[in-house]
Write an enzyme that holds these catalytic residues in place. Sequence first.
Site, PDB file in Angstrom:
ATOM      1  N   ARG A  46       0.791  -1.248   0.000  1.00 42.94           N
ATOM      2  CA  ARG A  46       0.000   0.000   0.000  1.00 42.94           C
ATOM      3  C   ARG A  46       0.812   1.281   0.000  1.00 42.94           C
ATOM      4  NH1 ARG A  46      -3.624  -2.007   4.822  1.00 42.94           N
ATOM      5  NH2 ARG A  46      -1.532  -2.763   5.227  1.00 42.94           N
ATOM      6  N   ARG A  55      -5.654  -1.968  -6.483  1.00 42.01           N
ATOM      7  CA  ARG A  55      -6.432  -2.512  -5.379  1.00 42.01           C
ATOM      8  C   ARG A  55      -7.800  -1.831  -5.272  1.00 42.01           C
ATOM      9  NH1 ARG A  55      -8.669  -3.435  -1.234  1.00 42.01           N
ATOM     10  NH2 ARG A  55      -7.811  -3.847   0.838  1.00 42.01           N
ATOM     11  N   ASP A  91      -0.577 -14.108  -0.263  1.00 40.20           N
ATOM     12  CA  ASP A  91      -0.545 -13.994   1.197  1.00 40.20           C
ATOM     13  C   ASP A  91      -0.375 -15.374   1.804  1.00 40.20           C
ATOM     14  OD1 ASP A  91      -1.185 -11.670   3.265  1.00 40.20           O
ATOM     15  OD2 ASP A  91      -1.889 -13.565   4.105  1.00 40.20           O
TER      16      ASP A  91
HETATM   17  O1  CP3 Z   1       6.177  -9.138   0.196  1.00 37.91           O
HETATM   18  C1  CP3 Z   1       5.452  -8.984  -0.815  1.00 37.91           C
HETATM   19  O2  CP3 Z   1       5.465  -7.949  -1.501  1.00 37.91           O
HETATM   20  C2  CP3 Z   1       4.582 -10.151  -1.252  1.00 37.91           C
HETATM   21  C3  CP3 Z   1       3.254 -10.164  -0.730  1.00 37.91           C
HETATM   22  C4  CP3 Z   1       2.956 -10.544   0.703  1.00 37.91           C
HETATM   23  C5  CP3 Z   1       1.805 -10.076   1.374  1.00 37.91           C
HETATM   24  N1  CP3 Z   1       1.691 -10.749   2.559  1.00 37.91           N
HETATM   25  C6  CP3 Z   1       0.900  -9.072   0.847  1.00 37.91           C
HETATM   26  C7  CP3 Z   1      -0.070  -8.392   1.736  1.00 37.91           C
HETATM   27  C8  CP3 Z   1       3.574 -11.467   1.552  1.00 37.91           C
HETATM   28  C9  CP3 Z   1       4.888 -12.217   1.343  1.00 37.91           C
HETATM   29  C10 CP3 Z   1       2.762 -11.584   2.708  1.00 37.91           C
HETATM   30  C11 CP3 Z   1       3.059 -12.522   3.822  1.00 37.91           C
HETATM   31  C12 CP3 Z   1       2.297 -12.404   5.067  1.00 37.91           C
HETATM   32  N2  CP3 Z   1       0.952 -12.191   5.232  1.00 37.91           N
HETATM   33  C13 CP3 Z   1       2.850 -12.593   6.351  1.00 37.91           C
HETATM   34  C14 CP3 Z   1       4.278 -12.925   6.642  1.00 37.91           C
HETATM   35  C15 CP3 Z   1       5.123 -11.710   6.535  1.00 37.91           C
HETATM   36  C16 CP3 Z   1       5.011 -10.786   7.706  1.00 37.91           C
HETATM   37  O3  CP3 Z   1       4.546  -9.647   7.491  1.00 37.91           O
HETATM   38  O4  CP3 Z   1       5.394 -11.188   8.801  1.00 37.91           O
HETATM   39  C17 CP3 Z   1       1.820 -12.441   7.286  1.00 37.91           C
HETATM   40  C18 CP3 Z   1       1.942 -12.535   8.803  1.00 37.91           C
HETATM   41  C19 CP3 Z   1       0.619 -12.190   6.575  1.00 37.91           C
HETATM   42  C20 CP3 Z   1      -0.735 -12.007   7.123  1.00 37.91           C
HETATM   43  C21 CP3 Z   1      -1.312 -10.694   6.783  1.00 37.91           C
HETATM   44  N3  CP3 Z   1      -1.697 -10.287   5.507  1.00 37.91           N
HETATM   45  C22 CP3 Z   1      -1.593  -9.617   7.656  1.00 37.91           C
HETATM   46  C23 CP3 Z   1      -1.315  -9.640   9.153  1.00 37.91           C
HETATM   47  C24 CP3 Z   1      -2.152  -8.599   6.903  1.00 37.91           C
HETATM   48  C25 CP3 Z   1      -2.728  -7.313   7.430  1.00 37.91           C
HETATM   49  C26 CP3 Z   1      -1.695  -6.337   7.793  1.00 37.91           C
HETATM   50  C27 CP3 Z   1      -1.541  -5.352   6.691  1.00 37.91           C
HETATM   51  O5  CP3 Z   1      -0.384  -4.967   6.396  1.00 37.91           O
HETATM   52  O6  CP3 Z   1      -2.555  -4.913   6.161  1.00 37.91           O
HETATM   53  C28 CP3 Z   1      -2.163  -9.011   5.544  1.00 37.91           C
HETATM   54  C29 CP3 Z   1      -2.630  -8.243   4.371  1.00 37.91           C
HETATM   55  C30 CP3 Z   1      -1.662  -7.995   3.275  1.00 37.91           C
HETATM   56  N4  CP3 Z   1      -0.808  -8.941   2.776  1.00 37.91           N
HETATM   57  C31 CP3 Z   1      -1.492  -6.795   2.525  1.00 37.91           C
HETATM   58  C32 CP3 Z   1      -0.516  -7.046   1.571  1.00 37.91           C
HETATM   59  C33 CP3 Z   1      -0.024  -6.102   0.495  1.00 37.91           C
HETATM   60  C34 CP3 Z   1      -2.294  -5.519   2.702  1.00 37.91           C
HETATM   61  C35 CP3 Z   1      -3.626  -5.766   2.071  1.00 37.91           C
HETATM   62  C36 CP3 Z   1      -4.351  -4.545   1.554  1.00 37.91           C
HETATM   63  O7  CP3 Z   1      -5.138  -3.984   2.332  1.00 37.91           O
HETATM   64  O8  CP3 Z   1      -4.209  -4.206   0.379  1.00 37.91           O
END
Ligand code: CP3
Length: 363
Positions: A46, A55, A91
């Site tokens: 984001r 998005r 994700d």
């Molecule tokens: O790294 C990259 O660019 C690849 C994409 C990626 C996402 N999530 C995109 C995402 C990867 C590798 C992940 C892994 C992920 N997802 C983890 C492990 C990495 C870490 O951060 O420790 C975990 C714990 C998750 C679970 C998750 N997904 C959470 C807790 C959240 C909400 C928090 C947040 O930042 O909004 C997500 C959503 C998420 N995953 C977004 C993105 C770009 C944001 C979604 C949006 O609103 O557009």
Amino acid sequence: MTRLRYRDAGNVLGLPAARWDSAFLRTCRGERAPHTPVWLMRQAGRYMRHYRERRAGRSFLELCKDSELAAEVTVYAREWLGVDAAIIFSDILVVLEALGLPLTFAAGDGPSLTRPIDDAAAVASLGAPEQSAADLGYVCDAIRATVRALPADIPLIGFCGAPFTLASYAIEGGGSRQFARTKAFMYGQPAAWHRLMERLVDTLIPYLAAQVAAGASALQIFDSWVGCLTRADYAAYVAPHTARLAAAVPPGVPLILFGTGTSHLIDLIAASDADVVGVDHTTDLADAWRRCGGPGRVSVQGNLDPALLLGPRDRLLAQADDVLAAAGGQAGHIFNLGHGILKESEPDAVRALVEHVHAATRH
Ligand code: CP3
């Protein structure tokens, strides 16, 4: 069973020379590279206008499941930043959805799993592993589309969540600070705990293999929250399962194992046969590398504090230099943040960081 480590396996996947010789894959093998390779966790997200535009009008999961759009977001971020590797836009939690746990991402609240696992019967009712992995075909479609669009010398990283971190979301029903339910389940229902970990690993093994077959040339396992455990509990409840997953990673593919708050666990994490150990910013990189066996045994990835991207530019670049100094110019260091890019980050600062690491290490 242990697998032949990536350093020793050779180009058994038959990758094109440009990709095999890329700075990123060379560094995963512990070989010298023309510069320190850099990529950044959450590099497509984001903080980036392009991402917010793609998005707009759809949910996060809709974006993940639109393979062409997921590929576009992946490729755009890689190119705009000039980083040495792409990571597939997806994700870790899509695996839990495929196993039958309903998943939503509410704006601002993070993920929510509406039917959390609380007993052995809930574990038994999870979807069949092979079928659940097959239901994630949209991720592999996105990988194929991404690899077609990437330059030949840029590897694509596939990924999954580690069994512990996925189990924590499945049991808590979302994010957590204390992991109280997870630990209560682990201590109180150990048989069901181990069964859950087994089911997750049985699903992740074919899922990772499918990502490699689709074109991923490296894999990262995210064990983001495993740092909440003691060494004894990590060894008893987690390590055997993570090690089984690591051992099943296809030959010829480097495995990066990442967690946060893991300074007390880092040697145990390295013992799972990862080729690259991810180090977060609360852990000293030089000390962690030494405790993992040093450059002769394993590569490391990390570990700039992502919050520095919110501060003054000179401080950001000076701390990046400190990370490079901790790696001491030794072969086998992949520059990254200690955790994902924060959404408040200034895109130009992110790009300046990448340029700086390249310029400071090119020889
Ligand atoms: O790294 C990259 O660019 C690849 C994409 C990626 C996402 N999530 C995109 C995402 C990867 C590798 C992940 C892994 C992920 N997802 C983890 C492990 C990495 C870490 O951060 O420790 C975990 C714990 C998750 C679970 C998750 N997904 C959470 C807790 C959240 C909400 C928090 C947040 O930042 O909004 C997500 C959503 C998420 N995953 C977004 C993105 C770009 C944001 C979604 C949006 O609103 O557009």
